[in-house]
Scaffold this motif. Structure first.
Motif, PDB file in Angstrom:
ATOM      1  N   PRO A 102     -81.928  35.038   7.606  1.00 56.34           N
ATOM      2  CA  PRO A 102     -81.512  34.412   8.866  1.00 56.34           C
ATOM      3  C   PRO A 102     -80.269  35.050   9.479  1.00 56.34           C
ATOM      4  O   PRO A 102     -80.204  35.248  10.688  1.00 56.34           O
ATOM      5  CB  PRO A 102     -81.252  32.962   8.442  1.00 56.34           C
ATOM      6  CG  PRO A 102     -82.204  32.738   7.308  1.00 56.34           C
ATOM      7  CD  PRO A 102     -82.216  34.046   6.556  1.00 56.34           C
ATOM      8  N   ALA A 103     -79.281  35.404   8.636  1.00 55.03           N
ATOM      9  CA  ALA A 103     -78.063  36.025   9.170  1.00 55.03           C
ATOM     10  C   ALA A 103     -78.363  37.370   9.815  1.00 55.03           C
ATOM     11  O   ALA A 103     -77.747  37.754  10.805  1.00 55.03           O
ATOM     12  CB  ALA A 103     -77.023  36.194   8.056  1.00 55.03           C
ATOM     13  N   THR A 147     -81.232  38.137  11.222  1.00 55.54           N
ATOM     14  CA  THR A 147     -81.965  37.853  12.460  1.00 55.54           C
ATOM     15  C   THR A 147     -81.009  37.690  13.627  1.00 55.54           C
ATOM     16  O   THR A 147     -81.213  38.241  14.706  1.00 55.54           O
ATOM     17  CB  THR A 147     -82.814  36.574  12.303  1.00 55.54           C
ATOM     18  OG1 THR A 147     -83.722  36.750  11.223  1.00 55.54           O
ATOM     19  CG2 THR A 147     -83.601  36.284  13.568  1.00 55.54           C
ATOM     20  N   THR A 148     -79.928  36.941  13.416  1.00 46.31           N
ATOM     21  CA  THR A 148     -78.966  36.721  14.500  1.00 46.31           C
ATOM     22  C   THR A 148     -78.284  38.032  14.891  1.00 46.31           C
ATOM     23  O   THR A 148     -77.971  38.251  16.057  1.00 46.31           O
ATOM     24  CB  THR A 148     -77.904  35.688  14.093  1.00 46.31           C
ATOM     25  OG1 THR A 148     -77.239  36.119  12.894  1.00 46.31           O
ATOM     26  CG2 THR A 148     -78.536  34.332  13.822  1.00 46.31           C
ATOM     27  N   GLY A 202     -80.547  31.516  13.635  1.00 49.61           N
ATOM     28  CA  GLY A 202     -80.497  32.030  12.275  1.00 49.61           C
ATOM     29  C   GLY A 202     -80.653  31.002  11.187  1.00 49.61           C
ATOM     30  O   GLY A 202     -80.504  31.322  10.011  1.00 49.61           O
TER      31      GLY A 202
END
Length: 231
Positions: A139-140, A142-143, A180
């Motif tokens: 997720p991190a 993705t951001t 994220g």
């Protein structure tokens, strides 16, 4: 890879570990080696040794550190990109996630990008996912990808219409995903079960005409849903 002596029966996914920290490699062996669907076939302490092991062992998946001596992970990816024969799928591991590193790694063919502090279950799932051909981003990460692409954003009426078709709950889940959050975190924030979150995101992907979180998240951003939204 087929199980030895059992024609046609898929065997475990063969994995090569490439990281200059012996403790990291040991930890990865403990995490991944405990799953019956994975098999650690070797390890290397720098990029040059990693390339030699890839040629010798022909692993299905490589877990590749991005910061190493001799050759770093990005240089390894560049060499693999130029190979004539098919290369293994690569999951890049790092404690950093700068825009340049992420985008360069993805452009050079990395199939996944995980932070080294990812949960064991996330790492195992990532290896299996990239082996199936699915891209994987923490997720991190993705951001970071979304932020790096923000300067290239252009209004797209088709995207706007697709986003407008989302229900209120689908829109909320999509926005949280674009920020994220993991599925579990989205469920906690929205007071939904994990199965319900997955169902909502599946419908989001379908309505947006995408097949992964990064594409969906960028569509959400392109539609302006993140502009000025409460965090």
């Amino acid at each position: 890879m087929n199980a030895p002596g059992v024609p046609g029966v898929p065997g475990p996914v063969s994995v090569l570990l490439v990281d200059d920290d012996p403790m990291v490699r040991r930890g990865l062996r403990l995490v991944l080696g405990g799953d019956a669907g994975l098999m650690i076939v070797g390890e290397a302490g720098d990029g040059a040794e990693g390339l030699a092991q890839i040629e010798r062992l022909e692993p299905d998946v490589v877990l590749l550190d991005i910061r190493m001596p001799v050759l770093d992970g990005l240089a390894v990816l560049g060499r693999l990109r130029d190979r004539v024969v098919p290369s293994p799928r690569v999951v890049v591991l790092t404690t950093f996630h700068t825009d340049d590193d992420v985008l360069t790694a993805l452009a050079d063919g990395a199939a996944g990008f995980l932070l080294k502090d990812a949960e064991p279950a996330e790492m195992i799932a990532a290896v299996k996912a990239v082996h199936r051909g699915d891209p994987v981003l923490s997720p991190a990460i993705t951001t970071t990808v979304i932020a790096a692409a923000a300067g290239r954003r252009r209004a797209d009426p088709d995207v706007a219409r697709a986003v407008a078709a989302l229900t209120g709950r689908e829109r909320e889940a999509a926005v949280l995903m674009a920020r994220g959050l993991s599925n579990a975190e989205i469920g906690t924030r929205m007071h939904l079960s994990l199965a319900t979150v997955k169902a909502n995101l599946t419908r989001v992907f379908s309505k947006l005409g995408v097949d992964n979180r990064v594409s969906a998240a960028m569509a959400v951003r392109d539609a302006g849903l993140l502009d000025g939204a409460d965090r």
